[in-house]
Design a protein around this motif. Structure first.
Motif, PDB file in Angstrom:
ATOM      1  N   ILE A 299     -16.770  21.618  12.962  1.00 51.29           N
ATOM      2  CA  ILE A 299     -16.060  21.424  11.682  1.00 51.29           C
ATOM      3  C   ILE A 299     -14.763  20.657  11.921  1.00 51.29           C
ATOM      4  O   ILE A 299     -14.416  19.742  11.161  1.00 51.29           O
ATOM      5  N   TYR A 300     -14.032  21.007  12.970  1.00 51.65           N
ATOM      6  CA  TYR A 300     -12.782  20.330  13.323  1.00 51.65           C
ATOM      7  C   TYR A 300     -13.004  18.821  13.452  1.00 51.65           C
ATOM      8  O   TYR A 300     -12.266  18.021  12.872  1.00 51.65           O
ATOM      9  N   HIS A 301     -14.016  18.415  14.196  1.00 53.24           N
ATOM     10  CA  HIS A 301     -14.272  16.979  14.399  1.00 53.24           C
ATOM     11  C   HIS A 301     -14.633  16.291  13.077  1.00 53.24           C
ATOM     12  O   HIS A 301     -14.165  15.174  12.808  1.00 53.24           O
ATOM     13  N   LYS A 302     -15.426  16.935  12.247  1.00 56.64           N
ATOM     14  CA  LYS A 302     -15.766  16.363  10.936  1.00 56.64           C
ATOM     15  C   LYS A 302     -14.508  16.180  10.087  1.00 56.64           C
ATOM     16  O   LYS A 302     -14.346  15.158   9.417  1.00 56.64           O
ATOM     17  N   MET A 303     -13.632  17.160  10.118  1.00 53.18           N
ATOM     18  CA  MET A 303     -12.410  17.089   9.314  1.00 53.18           C
ATOM     19  C   MET A 303     -11.451  16.028   9.831  1.00 53.18           C
ATOM     20  O   MET A 303     -10.823  15.314   9.043  1.00 53.18           O
ATOM     21  N   MET A 304     -11.312  15.920  11.140  1.00 51.64           N
ATOM     22  CA  MET A 304     -10.388  14.938  11.711  1.00 51.64           C
ATOM     23  C   MET A 304     -10.791  13.517  11.327  1.00 51.64           C
ATOM     24  O   MET A 304      -9.934  12.654  11.156  1.00 51.64           O
ATOM     25  N   GLU A 305     -12.092  13.268  11.161  1.00 50.16           N
ATOM     26  CA  GLU A 305     -12.568  11.950  10.734  1.00 50.16           C
ATOM     27  C   GLU A 305     -12.116  11.626   9.318  1.00 50.16           C
ATOM     28  O   GLU A 305     -11.946  10.465   8.973  1.00 50.16           O
ATOM     29  N   LYS A 306     -11.909  12.637   8.490  1.00 50.34           N
ATOM     30  CA  LYS A 306     -11.603  12.440   7.075  1.00 50.34           C
ATOM     31  C   LYS A 306     -10.105  12.422   6.764  1.00 50.34           C
ATOM     32  O   LYS A 306      -9.707  11.877   5.748  1.00 50.34           O
ATOM     33  N   LEU A 307      -9.286  13.038   7.601  1.00 46.64           N
ATOM     34  CA  LEU A 307      -7.866  13.194   7.287  1.00 46.64           C
ATOM     35  C   LEU A 307      -7.080  11.907   7.523  1.00 46.64           C
ATOM     36  O   LEU A 307      -7.183  11.285   8.574  1.00 46.64           O
ATOM     37  N   SER A 308      -6.261  11.533   6.548  1.00 45.51           N
ATOM     38  CA  SER A 308      -5.368  10.381   6.694  1.00 45.51           C
ATOM     39  C   SER A 308      -4.208  10.758   7.615  1.00 45.51           C
ATOM     40  O   SER A 308      -3.989  11.936   7.913  1.00 45.51           O
ATOM     41  N   GLU A 309      -3.430   9.763   8.017  1.00 48.97           N
ATOM     42  CA  GLU A 309      -2.272  10.031   8.872  1.00 48.97           C
ATOM     43  C   GLU A 309      -1.277  10.954   8.168  1.00 48.97           C
ATOM     44  O   GLU A 309      -0.730  11.869   8.776  1.00 48.97           O
ATOM     45  N   LYS A 310      -1.052  10.722   6.900  1.00 49.90           N
ATOM     46  CA  LYS A 310      -0.136  11.570   6.131  1.00 49.90           C
ATOM     47  C   LYS A 310      -0.674  13.003   6.065  1.00 49.90           C
ATOM     48  O   LYS A 310       0.076  13.967   6.246  1.00 49.90           O
ATOM     49  N   SER A 311      -1.960  13.158   5.831  1.00 51.81           N
ATOM     50  CA  SER A 311      -2.548  14.495   5.776  1.00 51.81           C
ATOM     51  C   SER A 311      -2.493  15.193   7.129  1.00 51.81           C
ATOM     52  O   SER A 311      -2.323  16.411   7.196  1.00 51.81           O
ATOM     53  N   LEU A 312      -2.623  14.424   8.208  1.00 54.54           N
ATOM     54  CA  LEU A 312      -2.494  15.021   9.543  1.00 54.54           C
ATOM     55  C   LEU A 312      -1.096  15.603   9.745  1.00 54.54           C
ATOM     56  O   LEU A 312      -0.928  16.663  10.352  1.00 54.54           O
ATOM     57  N   TRP A 313      -0.087  14.899   9.240  1.00 51.16           N
ATOM     58  CA  TRP A 313       1.283  15.405   9.332  1.00 51.16           C
ATOM     59  C   TRP A 313       1.419  16.696   8.531  1.00 51.16           C
ATOM     60  O   TRP A 313       1.970  17.682   9.026  1.00 51.16           O
ATOM     61  N   TYR A 314       0.918  16.692   7.295  1.00 54.77           N
ATOM     62  CA  TYR A 314       0.958  17.910   6.484  1.00 54.77           C
ATOM     63  C   TYR A 314       0.211  19.053   7.169  1.00 54.77           C
ATOM     64  O   TYR A 314       0.645  20.208   7.142  1.00 54.77           O
ATOM     65  N   LEU A 315      -0.910  18.748   7.768  1.00 52.76           N
ATOM     66  CA  LEU A 315      -1.697  19.767   8.456  1.00 52.76           C
ATOM     67  C   LEU A 315      -0.887  20.390   9.596  1.00 52.76           C
ATOM     68  O   LEU A 315      -0.884  21.611   9.772  1.00 52.76           O
ATOM     69  N   ALA A 316      -0.189  19.562  10.360  1.00 49.55           N
ATOM     70  CA  ALA A 316       0.628  20.062  11.465  1.00 49.55           C
ATOM     71  C   ALA A 316       1.764  20.939  10.959  1.00 49.55           C
ATOM     72  O   ALA A 316       2.008  22.030  11.493  1.00 49.55           O
ATOM     73  N   VAL A 317       2.450  20.492   9.906  1.00 46.91           N
ATOM     74  CA  VAL A 317       3.578  21.260   9.376  1.00 46.91           C
ATOM     75  C   VAL A 317       3.096  22.562   8.738  1.00 46.91           C
ATOM     76  O   VAL A 317       3.628  23.641   9.024  1.00 46.91           O
ATOM     77  N   ARG A 318       2.098  22.486   7.892  1.00 43.06           N
ATOM     78  CA  ARG A 318       1.595  23.701   7.236  1.00 43.06           C
ATOM     79  C   ARG A 318       1.015  24.677   8.254  1.00 43.06           C
ATOM     80  O   ARG A 318       1.208  25.884   8.138  1.00 43.06           O
ATOM     81  N   GLY A 319       0.297  24.148   9.249  1.00 42.10           N
ATOM     82  CA  GLY A 319      -0.231  25.022  10.291  1.00 42.10           C
ATOM     83  C   GLY A 319       0.880  25.767  11.006  1.00 42.10           C
ATOM     84  O   GLY A 319       0.785  26.968  11.251  1.00 42.10           O
ATOM     85  N   GLY A 320       1.976  25.056  11.322  1.00 41.05           N
ATOM     86  CA  GLY A 320       3.122  25.695  11.963  1.00 41.05           C
ATOM     87  C   GLY A 320       3.765  26.743  11.082  1.00 41.05           C
ATOM     88  O   GLY A 320       4.128  27.833  11.532  1.00 41.05           O
ATOM     89  N   LEU A 321       3.890  26.438   9.784  1.00 45.87           N
ATOM     90  CA  LEU A 321       4.469  27.408   8.849  1.00 45.87           C
ATOM     91  C   LEU A 321       3.562  28.620   8.661  1.00 45.87           C
ATOM     92  O   LEU A 321       4.031  29.757   8.618  1.00 45.87           O
ATOM     93  N   TYR A 322       2.282  28.381   8.550  1.00 43.78           N
ATOM     94  CA  TYR A 322       1.345  29.487   8.364  1.00 43.78           C
ATOM     95  C   TYR A 322       1.330  30.396   9.587  1.00 43.78           C
ATOM     96  O   TYR A 322       1.167  31.598   9.461  1.00 43.78           O
ATOM     97  N   CYS A 323       1.501  29.827  10.771  1.00 43.11           N
ATOM     98  CA  CYS A 323       1.521  30.640  11.987  1.00 43.11           C
ATOM     99  C   CYS A 323       2.697  31.604  12.005  1.00 43.11           C
ATOM    100  O   CYS A 323       2.617  32.671  12.586  1.00 43.11           O
ATOM    101  N   ARG A 324       3.776  31.241  11.360  1.00 44.18           N
ATOM    102  CA  ARG A 324       4.958  32.104  11.405  1.00 44.18           C
ATOM    103  C   ARG A 324       5.247  32.831  10.098  1.00 44.18           C
ATOM    104  O   ARG A 324       6.198  33.579  10.020  1.00 44.18           O
ATOM    105  N   CYS A 325       4.420  32.645   9.073  1.00 44.42           N
ATOM    106  CA  CYS A 325       4.789  33.150   7.749  1.00 44.42           C
ATOM    107  C   CYS A 325       4.823  34.666   7.636  1.00 44.42           C
ATOM    108  O   CYS A 325       5.564  35.193   6.822  1.00 44.42           O
ATOM    109  N   PHE A 326       4.071  35.412   8.426  1.00 44.42           N
ATOM    110  CA  PHE A 326       4.115  36.871   8.359  1.00 44.42           C
ATOM    111  C   PHE A 326       4.892  37.475   9.524  1.00 44.42           C
ATOM    112  O   PHE A 326       4.854  38.673   9.749  1.00 44.42           O
TER     113      PHE A 326
END
Length: 186
Positions: A127-154
């Protein structure tokens, strides 16, 4: 088994990889996993690709507007664009967890539990590889930031977390595509 034994040697051995910015961790809905790792083992997940966040970003890209469409893992697996696999056993495990919150703490792990745990991660890399093919550069940045925030949110006011935006996705002025604010309400 990461719970057996007082020293949790396996988790100590995994800590460097789980906290590394050089090792990509692929998780679906990382919030609770990150919370458990932080409070039980002092591990600060880093460089996480959350497939639930990625799905929402891809849906937004394809629809041309912001979409907060968070998909369950079962529905993501069933989506033919990513995997197209049915996973009825997941609902069975959810029902067991509602009746027995100690389900994953009970030892030794049964064959049923081992199979359930393996099934939860079996298709994530595909699934990761399929998604990486579809994500734009801007979306990759959002993914990195949101992933970091979600990791620390609780994790409360956790200190010493790594930076949110990977340096590789920042421009020559040190900025990402645009600032995004995500509020976590207690």
């Amino acid at each position: 088994d990461t719970i057996e034994g007082e020293e949790n040697l396996v988790m100590k051995a995994c800590k460097a990889a789980l906290e590394s910015e050089h090792v990509t961790k692929v998780i679906h809905d990382c919030k609770r996993d990150s919370e458990a790792l932080y409070f039980q083992f002092g591990i600060r997940l880093n460089n996480v690709v959350d497939t639930q966040i990625a799905y929402s970003l891809i849906e937004s890209q394809e629809q041309g507007k912001k979409v907060n469409d968070y998909i369950s893992f079962v529905d993501l697996l069933a989506d033919p664009r990513y995997c197209g696999v049915a996973y009825p056993e997941k609902e069975e495990v959810r029902l067991i967890l509602k009746r027995n919150t100690e389900f994953w703490r009970e030892r030794p792990l049964t064959e049923y539990k081992l199979n359930a745990a393996a099934a939860d991660v079996r298709y994530l890399i595909h699934i990761y590889h399929k998604m990486m093919e579809k994500l734009s550069e801007k979306s990759l940045w959002y993914l990195a930031v949101r992933g970091g925030l979600y990791c620390r949110c609780f994790c409360g006011n956790a200190e010493n977390w790594p930076p949110l935006a990977p340096e590789a996705l920042k421009d020559e002025n040190g900025k990402g595509p645009e600032e995004e604010r995500i509020w976590v309400l207690d």
